[in-house]
Motif scaffolding. Sequence first.
Motif, mmCIF file in Angstrom:
data_model
loop_
_atom_site.group_PDB
_atom_site.id
_atom_site.type_symbol
_atom_site.label_atom_id
_atom_site.label_comp_id
_atom_site.label_asym_id
_atom_site.label_seq_id
_atom_site.Cartn_x
_atom_site.Cartn_y
_atom_site.Cartn_z
ATOM 1 N N ARG A 9 0.699 -1.316 0.202
ATOM 2 C CA ARG A 9 0.156 -0.109 -0.116
ATOM 3 C C ARG A 9 1.075 1.245 -0.076
ATOM 4 N NH1 ARG A 9 -2.251 3.998 2.962
ATOM 5 N NH2 ARG A 9 -0.869 3.519 4.513
ATOM 6 N N GLU A 18 1.092 4.054 -2.703
ATOM 7 C CA GLU A 18 1.011 5.576 -2.259
ATOM 8 C C GLU A 18 2.113 6.411 -2.811
ATOM 9 O OE1 GLU A 18 -0.854 6.422 1.545
ATOM 10 O OE2 GLU A 18 1.285 7.246 1.773
ATOM 11 N N LYS A 19 3.219 5.863 -2.671
ATOM 12 C CA LYS A 19 4.406 6.592 -3.219
ATOM 13 C C LYS A 19 4.505 7.076 -4.515
ATOM 14 C CE LYS A 19 7.892 7.315 -0.179
ATOM 15 N NZ LYS A 19 9.019 7.229 0.671
ATOM 16 N N ALA A 27 2.254 7.028 -6.743
ATOM 17 C CA ALA A 27 1.100 7.896 -7.085
ATOM 18 C C ALA A 27 1.609 9.325 -6.623
ATOM 19 C CB ALA A 27 -0.259 7.708 -6.079
ATOM 20 N N LEU A 28 2.048 9.404 -5.475
ATOM 21 C CA LEU A 28 2.701 10.816 -5.333
ATOM 22 C C LEU A 28 3.586 11.433 -6.216
ATOM 23 C CD1 LEU A 28 2.800 10.712 -1.278
ATOM 24 C CD2 LEU A 28 1.276 11.972 -2.699
ATOM 25 N N ARG A 29 4.605 10.230 -6.792
ATOM 26 C CA ARG A 29 5.347 10.672 -7.769
ATOM 27 C C ARG A 29 4.957 11.064 -8.867
ATOM 28 N NH1 ARG A 29 9.534 6.376 -5.972
ATOM 29 N NH2 ARG A 29 10.628 7.513 -4.247
ATOM 30 N N VAL A 76 1.829 12.365 -9.316
ATOM 31 C CA VAL A 76 1.197 13.608 -9.100
ATOM 32 C C VAL A 76 2.208 14.749 -9.290
ATOM 33 C CG1 VAL A 76 0.282 15.015 -7.488
ATOM 34 C CG2 VAL A 76 -0.749 12.741 -7.721
ATOM 35 N N GLU A 77 3.216 14.442 -8.856
ATOM 36 C CA GLU A 77 4.422 15.534 -8.609
ATOM 37 C C GLU A 77 4.943 15.792 -10.187
ATOM 38 O OE1 GLU A 77 7.482 16.705 -5.336
ATOM 39 O OE2 GLU A 77 7.664 14.646 -6.011
#
Lengths: 244, 110
Positions: free
Chosen positions: B50, B54-55, B57-59, B61-62
């Motif tokens: 998980r 999440e990480k 997905a954040l990358r 997004v960034e």
Amino acid sequence: MKYVYGIIGVAEDKPWLVQAAGQWGVEIVRQGSIAAVIREVDSKAVRVGQEEILHHEEVIELVMGQQTILPARFGTVLTDPRAVDEVLSKYYSRFQDLLRELADKLEMGVRVIWQPPAKVARKELPVTEPPETGTAETETPVSGRAYLLAKWQDYRMHQEWDGQGQAIVRGIHESISPLAVKWRLTNQLSPTLLFSGAYLIENDKVEAFRDRCRSLLHRYPELKFLCSGPWPPYNFSGLKSSNT
Amino acid sequence: MSRVETNAEEDFRQELAGLGSKLPQRINADPEKVEQGLAKLVLTLIELIRRLMEKQALRRVEAGSLTDEEIERVGCTLMKLETKMGELKKEFGLEDQELNLNLGPLGDLM
């Protein structure tokens, strides 16, 4: 069963052995030019208590004061009576190399506690539209976007901490590493324990190493330092197995 | 011969005592609690996956490679996953710290 304290070379005199044998029943098992420092024990299960750990350290430090020892990890027990001979045979040349490499050297430890920056400027999620509902300050985000925004800000905050922390670690290590032969570093064991380093140094550099650590107190007044040692070179002995 | 020099003895005492509790523990093989031991192992692995998701997905997004709609969808999925994990942890009586993993040079999972 044999409790193992470490491996030594047999070429040197061993005045420590008289004391260790009389006081704790310590003996040595020789093979060629090396030997295992051991004690007969009844059980494979070693009680893990302060007394037992201090005893292990006391024996190794007694030897260390007079000759080079490859210290075994606390609780190393060889169950098979032939196992000591087998280990000495199997790793004979490796032990010889390590004993040569660690001759006249000791280990010093350095640990640093910091207070990670409490606040980092909040940054907006790099997308065009503002969150529909909820914000980073909201404790329970109610939209997927707000959830990701909160996570992203947390992620950025940790990235910034890492960057600042690494710069401090580099400064500390660059200051003390010239006094060492080898080192093993571990960063961020916890959010506040920024740095933990084991440094292998020559016997005559102990005071210089301590002085260098003291100088770091002035250079980084915001940090908390712990300098310990000299220790047996646990982090450089290559003896990692336990309860074999 | 060995000695310790520090400008914050109590802080280091507490810090090192805290590290002791993070040492790797064995799976509980007590027959009465084997279910909890296995749940702990499985939930730890799920939590690892998980967090990796999440990480990632954040990358993304960034990097700006997700549309607003995708951000909303990914965020919702991760939020529901986290909520579900919370429910499972509660059901098996597990705390966050019990699902920790030492990932070597990457540090701890939690």
